[in-house]
Design a protein around this motif. Structure first.
Motif, PDB file in Angstrom:
ATOM      1  N   ARG A  59       0.585  -1.010   0.192  1.00 34.28           N
ATOM      2  CA  ARG A  59      -0.149  -0.076   0.056  1.00 34.28           C
ATOM      3  C   ARG A  59       0.993   1.029   0.201  1.00 34.28           C
ATOM      4  O   ARG A  59       1.847   1.549   0.401  1.00 34.28           O
ATOM      5  CB  ARG A  59      -0.912  -0.478   0.964  1.00 34.28           C
ATOM      6  N   HIS A  61       0.908   5.453  -0.899  1.00 34.83           N
ATOM      7  CA  HIS A  61       0.202   7.091  -1.152  1.00 34.83           C
ATOM      8  C   HIS A  61       0.931   7.794  -2.165  1.00 34.83           C
ATOM      9  O   HIS A  61       2.057   8.294  -1.909  1.00 34.83           O
ATOM     10  CB  HIS A  61       0.097   7.716  -0.071  1.00 34.83           C
ATOM     11  N   GLN A  65      -3.282  10.403  -2.763  1.00 37.80           N
ATOM     12  CA  GLN A  65      -4.143   9.493  -2.967  1.00 37.80           C
ATOM     13  C   GLN A  65      -3.340   8.128  -2.831  1.00 37.80           C
ATOM     14  O   GLN A  65      -2.309   7.449  -2.974  1.00 37.80           O
ATOM     15  CB  GLN A  65      -4.129   9.282  -4.505  1.00 37.80           C
ATOM     16  N   LYS A  66      -4.779   7.375  -2.228  1.00 38.92           N
ATOM     17  CA  LYS A  66      -4.223   5.913  -1.582  1.00 38.92           C
ATOM     18  C   LYS A  66      -4.560   5.131  -3.059  1.00 38.92           C
ATOM     19  O   LYS A  66      -5.519   4.850  -3.631  1.00 38.92           O
ATOM     20  CB  LYS A  66      -4.897   5.158  -0.250  1.00 38.92           C
ATOM     21  N   TYR A  67      -3.445   3.998  -2.641  1.00 41.41           N
ATOM     22  CA  TYR A  67      -3.054   3.177  -3.943  1.00 41.41           C
ATOM     23  C   TYR A  67      -3.257   1.643  -3.255  1.00 41.41           C
ATOM     24  O   TYR A  67      -2.267   1.928  -2.533  1.00 41.41           O
ATOM     25  CB  TYR A  67      -2.661   3.357  -4.440  1.00 41.41           C
ATOM     26  N   GLU A  68      -3.120   0.331  -4.017  1.00 41.82           N
ATOM     27  CA  GLU A  68      -2.937  -0.919  -3.483  1.00 41.82           C
ATOM     28  C   GLU A  68      -2.355  -1.437  -4.356  1.00 41.82           C
ATOM     29  O   GLU A  68      -2.600  -1.619  -5.336  1.00 41.82           O
ATOM     30  CB  GLU A  68      -3.933  -2.077  -2.359  1.00 41.82           C
ATOM     31  N   GLY A  75       2.371  -1.196 -11.098  1.00 46.07           N
ATOM     32  CA  GLY A  75       2.198   0.090 -10.306  1.00 46.07           C
ATOM     33  C   GLY A  75       3.866   1.425 -11.294  1.00 46.07           C
ATOM     34  O   GLY A  75       4.837   0.617 -10.987  1.00 46.07           O
ATOM     35  N   ARG A 124      -3.828   6.897 -13.655  1.00 43.14           N
ATOM     36  CA  ARG A 124      -4.023   5.442 -13.132  1.00 43.14           C
ATOM     37  C   ARG A 124      -2.684   4.945 -12.395  1.00 43.14           C
ATOM     38  O   ARG A 124      -2.263   4.062 -13.787  1.00 43.14           O
ATOM     39  CB  ARG A 124      -4.760   4.634 -14.010  1.00 43.14           C
ATOM     40  N   CYS A 126      -1.634   2.632 -10.811  1.00 45.00           N
ATOM     41  CA  CYS A 126      -1.620   1.157 -11.033  1.00 45.00           C
ATOM     42  C   CYS A 126      -2.809   0.582 -11.552  1.00 45.00           C
ATOM     43  O   CYS A 126      -3.691   1.013 -11.110  1.00 45.00           O
ATOM     44  CB  CYS A 126      -1.947   0.163  -9.623  1.00 45.00           C
TER      45      CYS A 126
END
Length: 292
Positions: A59, A61, A65-68, A75, A124, A126
């Motif tokens: 995980r 940021h 913005q949060k991404y996993e 990524g 985008r 990820c």
């Protein structure tokens, strides 16, 4: 004062770690990050990072913005983005490439067609990819690593840059296949937009006027605003404000700087003006945002 600001990180930070091969401070390639420390604080990367997750999850940021990133995903972090690491699973594994901003700039003149890719990545960072696309990235990773290891080859850097051009086209193809919106090529406009982004990334702390950047590009403010709106869907002023607010948010959350010092850092006339600007764009005062 420098230690209080957002930390800038480049490839030299990981050069002491085992099982990584480098070309100076320009390129790093590896497949094991178990020895890489996790930092809970936002940092600004002076490099692009490419990863395909093979197992587990991670995980983060990116620009707050949060991404996993999980198994079967690619990524990408671009230079100058603000990154904050979150947790990662014990079994997280993947293949990784890090490329300095200057190394990328060395091949950009030959990749005019790829400018839209950078816009897609920002939207985008990820994406899920197919097993075939995953294998293609692994193939490039393996071949690049074998070339980088040839330290006696005087053309090692040039060979690596050539392979990276091919890899970028592969990634562009992947992104096109996984993006629902089709983009109409606007080569001239995208070139102007890319230049605009470069200028504001260099000067947004000191200059927030659209006319300033239009003058640098020998354009009218109206023409620049039209081009930027056509390419990105956002006005030139919105792009400038978004960078200023992003920087302000990151400094408020990650540094010990006072609100006055942040106002000075961002070249506002005074703390009051900065506070009004921040509240206009976020709906809250700097102190309210910091307390969240």
């Amino acid at each position: 004062m420098e230690t209080k600001s957002i930390r800038n990180v480049d490839i030299s930070l990981i050069q002491h770690l085992p099982m990584i091969d480098f070309i100076g401070n320009d390129f790093a390639i590896f497949d094991d990050i178990k020895d890489m420390p996790l930092s809970p604080y936002p940092t600004r990367l002076n490099a692009a990072c490419f990863c395909v997750c093979l197992k587990g999850w991670c995980r983060m940021h990116i620009n707050l913005q949060k991404y996993e990133l999980s198994e079967g995903m690619m990524g990408i972090i671009l230079p100058d983005q603000i990154v904050q690491q979150g947790g990662r699973s014990d079994d997280f594994s993947g293949v990784f490439i890090a490329i300095s901003k200057s190394f990328i700039d060395g091949v950009l003149p030959t990749m005019q067609q790829l400018f839209p890719l950078f816009f897609l990545i920002k939207e985008r960072p990820c994406v899920h990819i197919t097993p075939e696309e995953q294998q293609a990235f692994k193939d490039y990773h393996s071949f690049l690593w074998s070339r980088v290891k040839l330290k006696d080859n005087p053309f090692r850097k040039e060979i690596t840059q050539g392979l990276l051009v091919s890899l970028f086209y592969e990634i562009y193809h992947i992104y096109q296949g996984h993006t629902t919106q089709e983009r109409i090529p606007k080569t001239r406009k995208e070139d102007l937009f890319e230049r605009f982004l470069r200028y504001i990334s260099e000067s947004y702390k000191e200059n927030r006027s659209v006319s300033y950047y239009a003058d640098k590009m020998f354009l009218t403010a109206k023409h620049l605003s039209t081009v930027v709106k056509d390419v990105s869907g956002k006005t030139a002023g919105e792009w400038i404000d978004s960078l200023v607010i992003l920087e302000a948010k990151a400094l408020l959350k990650s540094s010990e700087l006072s609100v006055q010092e942040i106002a000075d850092e961002l070249h506002f006339a005074n703390q009051s003006f900065f506070g009004k600007y921040f509240k206009h764009h976020t709906g809250m005062s700097p102190k309210e945002y910091r307390r969240q």
